[in-house]
Write a protein that holds these residues in place. Structure first.
Motif, PDB file in Angstrom:
ATOM      1  N   GLU A  72       0.876  -1.173   0.000  1.00  0.00           N
ATOM      2  CA  GLU A  72       0.000   0.000   0.000  1.00  0.00           C
ATOM      3  C   GLU A  72       0.910   1.219   0.000  1.00  0.00           C
ATOM      4  O   GLU A  72       1.406   1.634   1.061  1.00  0.00           O
ATOM      5  CB  GLU A  72      -0.835  -0.016   1.282  1.00  0.00           C
ATOM      6  CG  GLU A  72      -2.299   0.139   1.055  1.00  0.00           C
ATOM      7  CD  GLU A  72      -3.058  -0.012   2.361  1.00  0.00           C
ATOM      8  OE1 GLU A  72      -3.941   0.801   2.605  1.00  0.00           O
ATOM      9  OE2 GLU A  72      -2.748  -0.927   3.145  1.00  0.00           O
ATOM     10  N   VAL A  73       1.171   1.745  -1.155  1.00  0.00           N
ATOM     11  CA  VAL A  73       2.218   2.766  -1.262  1.00  0.00           C
ATOM     12  C   VAL A  73       1.730   3.976  -2.041  1.00  0.00           C
ATOM     13  O   VAL A  73       0.957   3.858  -2.985  1.00  0.00           O
ATOM     14  CB  VAL A  73       3.495   2.141  -1.908  1.00  0.00           C
ATOM     15  CG1 VAL A  73       3.181   1.532  -3.262  1.00  0.00           C
ATOM     16  CG2 VAL A  73       4.633   3.146  -2.018  1.00  0.00           C
ATOM     17  N   GLU A  74       2.167   5.139  -1.588  1.00  0.00           N
ATOM     18  CA  GLU A  74       1.879   6.384  -2.312  1.00  0.00           C
ATOM     19  C   GLU A  74       3.207   7.076  -2.520  1.00  0.00           C
ATOM     20  O   GLU A  74       4.031   7.121  -1.608  1.00  0.00           O
ATOM     21  CB  GLU A  74       0.993   7.296  -1.463  1.00  0.00           C
ATOM     22  CG  GLU A  74      -0.456   6.885  -1.479  1.00  0.00           C
ATOM     23  CD  GLU A  74      -1.314   7.805  -0.635  1.00  0.00           C
ATOM     24  OE1 GLU A  74      -0.922   8.973  -0.417  1.00  0.00           O
ATOM     25  OE2 GLU A  74      -2.362   7.330  -0.187  1.00  0.00           O
ATOM     26  N   SER A  75       3.405   7.624  -3.702  1.00  0.00           N
ATOM     27  CA  SER A  75       4.659   8.338  -3.888  1.00  0.00           C
ATOM     28  C   SER A  75       4.465   9.605  -4.701  1.00  0.00           C
ATOM     29  O   SER A  75       3.535   9.721  -5.489  1.00  0.00           O
ATOM     30  CB  SER A  75       5.697   7.434  -4.540  1.00  0.00           C
ATOM     31  OG  SER A  75       5.138   6.833  -5.685  1.00  0.00           O
ATOM     32  N   SER A  76       5.351  10.547  -4.461  1.00  0.00           N
ATOM     33  CA  SER A  76       5.314  11.795  -5.212  1.00  0.00           C
ATOM     34  C   SER A  76       6.208  11.614  -6.428  1.00  0.00           C
ATOM     35  O   SER A  76       7.232  10.946  -6.351  1.00  0.00           O
ATOM     36  CB  SER A  76       5.850  12.935  -4.356  1.00  0.00           C
ATOM     37  OG  SER A  76       7.216  12.731  -4.096  1.00  0.00           O
ATOM     38  N   HIS A  77       5.816  12.187  -7.531  1.00  0.00           N
ATOM     39  CA  HIS A  77       6.651  12.078  -8.726  1.00  0.00           C
ATOM     40  C   HIS A  77       7.337  13.409  -8.924  1.00  0.00           C
ATOM     41  O   HIS A  77       6.750  14.341  -9.440  1.00  0.00           O
ATOM     42  CB  HIS A  77       5.800  11.692  -9.931  1.00  0.00           C
ATOM     43  CG  HIS A  77       5.149  10.357  -9.746  1.00  0.00           C
ATOM     44  ND1 HIS A  77       5.844   9.181  -9.849  1.00  0.00           N
ATOM     45  CD2 HIS A  77       3.879  10.021  -9.397  1.00  0.00           C
ATOM     46  CE1 HIS A  77       5.021   8.166  -9.606  1.00  0.00           C
ATOM     47  NE2 HIS A  77       3.828   8.656  -9.307  1.00  0.00           N
ATOM     48  N   VAL A 109       0.242  -7.210   0.805  1.00  0.00           N
ATOM     49  CA  VAL A 109       1.263  -7.725  -0.114  1.00  0.00           C
ATOM     50  C   VAL A 109       0.558  -8.129  -1.408  1.00  0.00           C
ATOM     51  O   VAL A 109      -0.621  -8.487  -1.389  1.00  0.00           O
ATOM     52  CB  VAL A 109       2.028  -8.945   0.469  1.00  0.00           C
ATOM     53  CG1 VAL A 109       2.866  -8.549   1.681  1.00  0.00           C
ATOM     54  CG2 VAL A 109       1.086 -10.084   0.840  1.00  0.00           C
ATOM     55  N   PRO A 110       1.273  -8.066  -2.521  1.00  0.00           N
ATOM     56  CA  PRO A 110       0.649  -8.497  -3.776  1.00  0.00           C
ATOM     57  C   PRO A 110       0.379  -9.997  -3.714  1.00  0.00           C
ATOM     58  O   PRO A 110       1.192 -10.752  -3.176  1.00  0.00           O
ATOM     59  CB  PRO A 110       1.716  -8.205  -4.834  1.00  0.00           C
ATOM     60  CG  PRO A 110       2.752  -7.355  -4.174  1.00  0.00           C
ATOM     61  CD  PRO A 110       2.659  -7.624  -2.717  1.00  0.00           C
ATOM     62  N   ASN A 111      -0.740 -10.423  -4.276  1.00  0.00           N
ATOM     63  CA  ASN A 111      -1.087 -11.853  -4.259  1.00  0.00           C
ATOM     64  C   ASN A 111       0.021 -12.733  -4.850  1.00  0.00           C
ATOM     65  O   ASN A 111       0.247 -13.848  -4.399  1.00  0.00           O
ATOM     66  CB  ASN A 111      -2.376 -12.092  -5.045  1.00  0.00           C
ATOM     67  CG  ASN A 111      -3.588 -11.600  -4.260  1.00  0.00           C
ATOM     68  OD1 ASN A 111      -3.544 -11.518  -3.023  1.00  0.00           O
ATOM     69  ND2 ASN A 111      -4.654 -11.254  -4.960  1.00  0.00           N
ATOM     70  N   VAL A 171      -4.537 -13.122   4.699  1.00  0.00           N
ATOM     71  CA  VAL A 171      -5.984 -13.049   4.498  1.00  0.00           C
ATOM     72  C   VAL A 171      -6.230 -12.476   3.099  1.00  0.00           C
ATOM     73  O   VAL A 171      -5.616 -11.472   2.721  1.00  0.00           O
ATOM     74  CB  VAL A 171      -6.638 -12.121   5.556  1.00  0.00           C
ATOM     75  CG1 VAL A 171      -8.144 -12.051   5.356  1.00  0.00           C
ATOM     76  CG2 VAL A 171      -6.305 -12.580   6.964  1.00  0.00           C
ATOM     77  N   ASP A 172      -7.105 -13.132   2.343  1.00  0.00           N
ATOM     78  CA  ASP A 172      -7.442 -12.625   1.004  1.00  0.00           C
ATOM     79  C   ASP A 172      -8.137 -11.275   1.117  1.00  0.00           C
ATOM     80  O   ASP A 172      -9.040 -11.114   1.943  1.00  0.00           O
ATOM     81  CB  ASP A 172      -8.422 -13.582   0.300  1.00  0.00           C
ATOM     82  CG  ASP A 172      -7.727 -14.867  -0.114  1.00  0.00           C
ATOM     83  OD1 ASP A 172      -6.486 -14.834  -0.256  1.00  0.00           O
ATOM     84  OD2 ASP A 172      -8.417 -15.890  -0.282  1.00  0.00           O
ATOM     85  N   VAL A 173      -7.746 -10.325   0.304  1.00  0.00           N
ATOM     86  CA  VAL A 173      -8.403  -9.019   0.307  1.00  0.00           C
ATOM     87  C   VAL A 173      -9.186  -8.818  -0.994  1.00  0.00           C
ATOM     88  O   VAL A 173     -10.378  -8.607  -0.981  1.00  0.00           O
ATOM     89  CB  VAL A 173      -7.376  -7.874   0.512  1.00  0.00           C
ATOM     90  CG1 VAL A 173      -8.052  -6.511   0.398  1.00  0.00           C
ATOM     91  CG2 VAL A 173      -6.689  -8.019   1.860  1.00  0.00           C
ATOM     92  N   PHE A 177      -4.504  -8.019  -3.886  1.00  0.00           N
ATOM     93  CA  PHE A 177      -3.763  -7.996  -2.624  1.00  0.00           C
ATOM     94  C   PHE A 177      -4.248  -8.989  -1.568  1.00  0.00           C
ATOM     95  O   PHE A 177      -5.417  -9.359  -1.542  1.00  0.00           O
ATOM     96  CB  PHE A 177      -3.827  -6.592  -1.995  1.00  0.00           C
ATOM     97  CG  PHE A 177      -3.198  -5.541  -2.848  1.00  0.00           C
ATOM     98  CD1 PHE A 177      -1.813  -5.487  -2.990  1.00  0.00           C
ATOM     99  CD2 PHE A 177      -3.982  -4.619  -3.510  1.00  0.00           C
ATOM    100  CE1 PHE A 177      -1.217  -4.518  -3.784  1.00  0.00           C
ATOM    101  CE2 PHE A 177      -3.398  -3.640  -4.309  1.00  0.00           C
ATOM    102  CZ  PHE A 177      -2.014  -3.592  -4.443  1.00  0.00           C
ATOM    103  N   SER A 178      -3.295  -9.355  -0.697  1.00  0.00           N
ATOM    104  CA  SER A 178      -3.614 -10.109   0.512  1.00  0.00           C
ATOM    105  C   SER A 178      -3.061  -9.335   1.698  1.00  0.00           C
ATOM    106  O   SER A 178      -2.146  -8.513   1.546  1.00  0.00           O
ATOM    107  CB  SER A 178      -2.959 -11.489   0.481  1.00  0.00           C
ATOM    108  OG  SER A 178      -3.504 -12.257  -0.557  1.00  0.00           O
TER     109      SER A 178
END
Lengths: 186, 126
Positions: A72-77, A109-111, A171-173, A177-178
């Protein structure tokens, strides 16, 4: 959240023995400040030095996992001459219940990473101290694994420090993602 | 080579690299935000210095009280560098630990096993 809901939340944390709870964007600054406060709390409680060191070490490894790997990430470009800002969302708790301290963290985390993470953690969980020591050395001396932002040895370090073991779950989301959970005990 | 002296901070160790005196020390805690940024220049300077030594008496004191797993990777690299230098020099590596700190003691023993040619001493402090 209303006052009533906040109180209920606070009471639930107490029931779980949670001393520290942080949910939000987590950075190295957050690590420093919660880490220092955790050290003070352990000192006030006159926690055995060996236990304190272990709890702190679990805290650092687990928080750095959140900072580096939460999906779960946010970034500035920003333009290339400026440092881009990256924020990752994680949930961190540190507590004490039934004579044991624990550090529990959770993040998305990515599945596609789940099978690999699960297999890796299951393998580490089954290992005895001799096996963990050998694996720790092997990873330290080898090339840093692809995709790792640290030494790639964090989970092994956690397993070695967690004198009362660790548990993990997924846990499945949704389709992407999980939710990954790791709790280590001292 | 000029001496490198860095004060210990909350998250990074104090550094004393006395190239002229052949004495080196890392002391304090090591869990820097960016391990490569902190240790990269130090490892580079040490490597360059070691390459130029022949028949020198070199002492490296590890006086760390805590290091995270990312720092451990750097430390094992330093041990490797020092052991290589011990082919042509007398290298002594001292690992200091607090006597009640079983974990740092164990890590010292494990890192020490990596040294084949350098002399390794474990030093307990009360």
């Amino acid at each position: 959240m209303s006052a009533k809901e906040m109180l209920a939340f606070r009471e639930e944390l107490s029931r779980q023995g949670i001393l520290f709870c942080y949910s939000g964007y987590i950075t190295e600054e957050v690590l420093s400040s919660i880490g220092n406060t955790l050290k003070h709390k352990l000192e006030i409680d006159k926690t055995d030095k060996r236990v304190s060191r272990g709890v702190f070490s679990l805290f650092v490894e687990q928080v750095q996992n959140l900072i580096r790997y939460s999906a779960e990430v946010e970034s500035s470009h920003q333009s290339s001459d400026q440092r881009s800002i990256e924020l990752r969302y994680g949930l961190l708790t540190v507590g004490q219940k039934e004579e044991r301290y624990f550090v529990a963290c959770a993040n998305m985390v990515p599945n596609r990473d789940v099978a690999h993470l699960r297999a890796n953690l299951a393998k580490i969980k089954e290992m005895d101290s001799v096996g963990l020591k050998a694996l720790y050395k092997e990873i330290l001396k080898g090339e840093t694994p692809e995709g790792s932002k640290g030494a790639g040895v964090g989970f092994v370090d956690i397993a070695r420090r967690a004198t009362n073991g660790f548990e993990f779950d997924f846990v499945d989301v949704d389709s992407e993602f999980s939710y990954f959970f790791l709790k280590a005990y001292i | 080579m000029d001496t490198i002296k860095i004060e210990a901070s909350e998250r990074s160790p104090g550094v004393d690299f006395d190239f002229a005196g052949n004495i080196f020390s890392l002391h304090g805690e090591s869990y820097p935000e960016d391990v490569s940024a902190f240790y990269g220049p130090l490892v580079k300077a040490l490597r360059e210095y070691l390459e130029q030594q022949n028949g020198a008496e070199i002492t490296f004191n590890f006086e760390l009280v805590y290091f995270n797993s990312s720092s451990a990777k750097v430390l094992i690299g330093l041990f490797d560098l020092l052991d290589s230098a011990a082919s042509d020099n007398q290298v002594v590596v001292n690992w200091y630990f607090e006597e009640d700190d079983d974990n740092m003691k164990e890590l010292g023993e494990e890192f020490g096993e990596e040294l084949e040619k350098a002399t390794f001493n474990m030093v307990a402090r009360g």
